[in-house]
Motif scaffolding. Structure first.
Motif, PDB file in Angstrom:
ATOM      1  N   LEU A 123      62.342  25.688  51.904  1.00  0.00           N
ATOM      2  CA  LEU A 123      63.415  25.619  52.437  1.00  0.00           C
ATOM      3  C   LEU A 123      64.341  25.055  51.894  1.00  0.00           C
ATOM      4  N   PHE A 124      65.637  26.103  52.351  1.00  0.00           N
ATOM      5  CA  PHE A 124      66.614  24.973  51.557  1.00  0.00           C
ATOM      6  C   PHE A 124      68.085  25.630  52.220  1.00  0.00           C
ATOM      7  N   PRO A 125      67.885  24.993  53.709  1.00  0.00           N
ATOM      8  CA  PRO A 125      69.034  25.965  54.647  1.00  0.00           C
ATOM      9  C   PRO A 125      70.429  25.305  54.694  1.00  0.00           C
ATOM     10  N   ILE A 126      70.994  24.756  53.401  1.00  0.00           N
ATOM     11  CA  ILE A 126      72.240  24.426  53.255  1.00  0.00           C
ATOM     12  C   ILE A 126      72.923  24.566  54.069  1.00  0.00           C
ATOM     13  N   ASN A 127      74.358  23.996  54.695  1.00  0.00           N
ATOM     14  CA  ASN A 127      75.551  24.301  55.087  1.00  0.00           C
ATOM     15  C   ASN A 127      76.781  24.625  54.537  1.00  0.00           C
ATOM     16  N   ILE A 128      76.555  23.913  53.112  1.00  0.00           N
ATOM     17  CA  ILE A 128      77.619  24.024  52.348  1.00  0.00           C
ATOM     18  C   ILE A 128      77.588  24.820  50.898  1.00  0.00           C
ATOM     19  N   LYS A 129      78.342  24.626  49.867  1.00  0.00           N
ATOM     20  CA  LYS A 129      78.464  25.233  48.763  1.00  0.00           C
ATOM     21  C   LYS A 129      78.194  24.242  47.871  1.00  0.00           C
ATOM     22  N   GLU A 130      76.660  24.245  47.084  1.00  0.00           N
ATOM     23  CA  GLU A 130      76.277  23.118  46.472  1.00  0.00           C
ATOM     24  C   GLU A 130      76.765  24.150  45.444  1.00  0.00           C
ATOM     25  N   ALA A 131      76.827  22.878  44.069  1.00  0.00           N
ATOM     26  CA  ALA A 131      77.961  23.667  42.901  1.00  0.00           C
ATOM     27  C   ALA A 131      76.060  23.808  42.247  1.00  0.00           C
ATOM     28  N   PHE A 132      75.407  23.693  42.542  1.00  0.00           N
ATOM     29  CA  PHE A 132      73.750  24.641  42.102  1.00  0.00           C
ATOM     30  C   PHE A 132      72.461  23.990  42.512  1.00  0.00           C
ATOM     31  N   GLY A 133      72.000  23.054  43.378  1.00  0.00           N
ATOM     32  CA  GLY A 133      70.915  22.543  43.776  1.00  0.00           C
ATOM     33  C   GLY A 133      69.900  23.080  43.407  1.00  0.00           C
ATOM     34  N   MET A 134      69.977  21.431  42.185  1.00  0.00           N
ATOM     35  CA  MET A 134      68.794  21.510  41.117  1.00  0.00           C
ATOM     36  C   MET A 134      67.338  21.186  42.093  1.00  0.00           C
ATOM     37  N   VAL A 135      67.236  20.877  42.724  1.00  0.00           N
ATOM     38  CA  VAL A 135      65.626  21.029  44.053  1.00  0.00           C
ATOM     39  C   VAL A 135      65.209  22.341  43.797  1.00  0.00           C
ATOM     40  N   MET A 136      66.028  23.613  43.955  1.00  0.00           N
ATOM     41  CA  MET A 136      65.633  24.810  44.059  1.00  0.00           C
ATOM     42  C   MET A 136      64.936  25.339  42.622  1.00  0.00           C
ATOM     43  N   ALA A 137      65.573  24.607  41.256  1.00  0.00           N
ATOM     44  CA  ALA A 137      65.265  24.790  40.570  1.00  0.00           C
ATOM     45  C   ALA A 137      63.609  24.647  40.095  1.00  0.00           C
ATOM     46  N   GLU A 138      63.726  22.987  40.835  1.00  0.00           N
ATOM     47  CA  GLU A 138      62.535  21.788  40.399  1.00  0.00           C
ATOM     48  C   GLU A 138      61.556  22.839  41.371  1.00  0.00           C
ATOM     49  N   SER A 139      61.674  23.250  42.800  1.00  0.00           N
ATOM     50  CA  SER A 139      60.878  23.809  43.588  1.00  0.00           C
ATOM     51  C   SER A 139      60.062  25.136  42.392  1.00  0.00           C
ATOM     52  N   MET A 140      60.984  25.601  41.827  1.00  0.00           N
ATOM     53  CA  MET A 140      60.015  27.319  41.334  1.00  0.00           C
ATOM     54  C   MET A 140      59.879  26.235  39.841  1.00  0.00           C
ATOM     55  N   ALA A 141      59.898  25.699  40.102  1.00  0.00           N
ATOM     56  CA  ALA A 141      58.928  25.157  38.015  1.00  0.00           C
ATOM     57  C   ALA A 141      57.327  24.821  39.011  1.00  0.00           C
ATOM     58  N   CYS A 142      57.715  24.562  39.891  1.00  0.00           N
ATOM     59  CA  CYS A 142      55.970  24.414  40.252  1.00  0.00           C
ATOM     60  C   CYS A 142      55.560  25.723  40.739  1.00  0.00           C
ATOM     61  N   GLY A 143      55.774  26.516  40.433  1.00  0.00           N
ATOM     62  CA  GLY A 143      55.952  28.261  41.820  1.00  0.00           C
ATOM     63  C   GLY A 143      55.524  28.520  42.954  1.00  0.00           C
ATOM     64  N   THR A 144      56.873  27.756  43.570  1.00  0.00           N
ATOM     65  CA  THR A 144      57.503  27.398  44.863  1.00  0.00           C
ATOM     66  C   THR A 144      58.536  27.807  44.808  1.00  0.00           C
ATOM     67  N   PRO A 145      58.561  29.037  45.446  1.00  0.00           N
ATOM     68  CA  PRO A 145      59.673  30.304  46.158  1.00  0.00           C
ATOM     69  C   PRO A 145      60.255  29.333  46.826  1.00  0.00           C
ATOM     70  N   VAL A 146      61.491  29.724  47.146  1.00  0.00           N
ATOM     71  CA  VAL A 146      62.976  29.013  47.607  1.00  0.00           C
ATOM     72  C   VAL A 146      63.342  29.559  48.667  1.00  0.00           C
ATOM     73  N   ILE A 147      63.127  29.625  50.111  1.00  0.00           N
ATOM     74  CA  ILE A 147      64.182  30.510  51.676  1.00  0.00           C
ATOM     75  C   ILE A 147      64.979  29.197  51.238  1.00  0.00           C
ATOM     76  N   ALA A 148      66.547  30.283  50.700  1.00  0.00           N
ATOM     77  CA  ALA A 148      67.999  30.056  50.923  1.00  0.00           C
ATOM     78  C   ALA A 148      69.224  30.641  51.667  1.00  0.00           C
ATOM     79  N   PHE A 149      69.655  29.627  52.426  1.00  0.00           N
ATOM     80  CA  PHE A 149      70.941  30.386  53.581  1.00  0.00           C
ATOM     81  C   PHE A 149      71.523  30.786  52.203  1.00  0.00           C
ATOM     82  N   ASN A 150      72.570  31.707  51.877  1.00  0.00           N
ATOM     83  CA  ASN A 150      72.916  32.441  51.092  1.00  0.00           C
ATOM     84  C   ASN A 150      74.487  32.422  50.684  1.00  0.00           C
ATOM     85  N   LYS A 151      74.410  30.661  50.571  1.00  0.00           N
ATOM     86  CA  LYS A 151      75.615  30.236  50.104  1.00  0.00           C
ATOM     87  C   LYS A 151      75.490  28.997  48.759  1.00  0.00           C
TER      88      LYS A 151
END
Length: 346
Positions: free
Chosen positions: A252-280
């Motif tokens: 879960l990535f329910p962030i309330n700011i504009k983050e430049a990249f969000g490394m944890v998203m890529a790290e999660s995906m590397a394990c095959g784990t999908p990301v559910i995120a606010f569209n920011k």
């Protein structure tokens, strides 16, 4: 080709613990070397890479302005003397380091990892300069200042050897929230989603030392931690992170700011784990809806996404992330910036 990477002192390269840019610098130094280039690094004390090290400055994030001025002057003299020895200078540190060599023939990349100060770019653009590219890890980040200079989007990279693909997880696998526990990161929203979907939630990350963030943790997070449905495991290292991400059904990535990249998203995906995120911020560029996760605008949409997360193929999540965020791919994009076929130019 001889390549020089530059990183601010403050934390050694690679970092012993936290240090996002320092990790990237070390990763690219090794990847450039694997590609056959002769790599050198100008960075703080106790840094190490496979190539040559030039140490300067002081490893202290709280060092004073006078110390930073001395570091700037040292870098200027170093580059005035050595710049001509390199085919590429890749700077992850202060833009001011490049001032003496802006009009030098050497190819130069200035990489940003956060919101860009338009005043600095505008000032630099007034000077004569050539063979200088600015990069940032998302178009959203570039949009904060792309009216001056030559820009390209180049994603951040991760070391995929540290992350293990988990092709399947149990139906009762937990959700995970992995971030510093600041309110803008949205941990309280992750807790709400876990409870409303009757899922377990693992919370991993450090607690801020800022007073109002400590109060946020005590009032909005800590009361929900029961060690059963909502579990807090504290800050985690790379090995622990790989294990926790791999055993989770979604991040879960329910962030309330504009983050430049969000490394944890890529790290999660590397394990095959999908990301559910606010569209920011960078989320529309990192998360491909229905392929490696879901982009959402509301809590209700996040709840819907959790309930259909088993439709995501974890093998495809890993394949997509490796094709876009591996150090080999990203190093190639940096090196191609000065070729006739520039990648991701903005």
């Amino acid at each position: 080709m001889k390549i020089l990477l530059i990183m601010d002192p403050g934390i050694p390269v690679p970092p012993p613990l936290y240090g996002g840019h320092e990790r990237l610098v070390h990763m690219f130094s090794e990847e450039y070397a694997r590609l056959g280039h002769e790599v050198s690094l100008l960075a703080g004390p106790n840094s190490h890479i496979s190539g040559k090290i030039y140490s300067f400055g002081k490893n202290d994030l709280k060092r004073g302005n006078w110390q930073k001025i001395k570091e700037l002057i040292y870098t200027w003299f170093f580059l005035l003397k050595k710049a001509k020895d390199f085919g590429l200078i890749h700077n992850f540190g202060r833009l001011a380091y490049l001032l003496p060599i802006l009009n030098n023939d050497t190819n130069k990349i200035m990489t940003y990892g956060r919101t860009i100060d338009s005043k600095n770019i505008k000032l630099i653009d007034r000077f004569k300069n050539k063979n200088l590219f600015f990069t940032a890890p998302s178009f959203d980040c570039i949009s904060t200042n792309n009216q001056y200079g030559s820009w390209a989007r180049v994603f951040n990279a991760i070391d995929f050897s540290k992350y293990t693909l988990q092709t399947k997880v149990d139906k009762v696998a937990p959700l995970i929230f992995l971030s510093r526990l600041d309110k803008v990161k949205g941990c309280h929203i992750a807790i709400e989603i876990a409870k409303r979907t009757n899922n377990k939630l693992v919370i991993a990350g450090n607690i801020s030392e800022i007073y109002h963030e400590i109060e946020y943790f005590k009032k909005e997070i800590e009361p929900h931690i029961d060690g059963i449905q909502i579990k807090y495991v504290g800050a985690v290292n790379d090995i622990e992170k790989n294990h926790l991400l791999g055993q989770s059904k979604a991040m879960l990535f329910p962030i309330n700011i504009k983050e430049a990249f969000g490394m944890v998203m890529a790290e999660s995906m590397a394990c095959g784990t999908p990301v559910i995120a606010f569209n920011k911020g960078s989320v529309p560029e990192v998360v491909i809806d229905g392929v490696n996760g879901y982009r959402c605008d509301t809590v209700e949409q996040m709840i819907e996404a959790v309930n259909k997360i088993d439709k995501i193929n974890r093998i495809d999540v890993r394949k997509d992330s490796e094709s876009r965020f591996s150090s080999k791919v990203i190093a190639g994009e940096y090196l191609n910036l000065f070729s006739s076929t520039r990648v991701q130019e903005y």
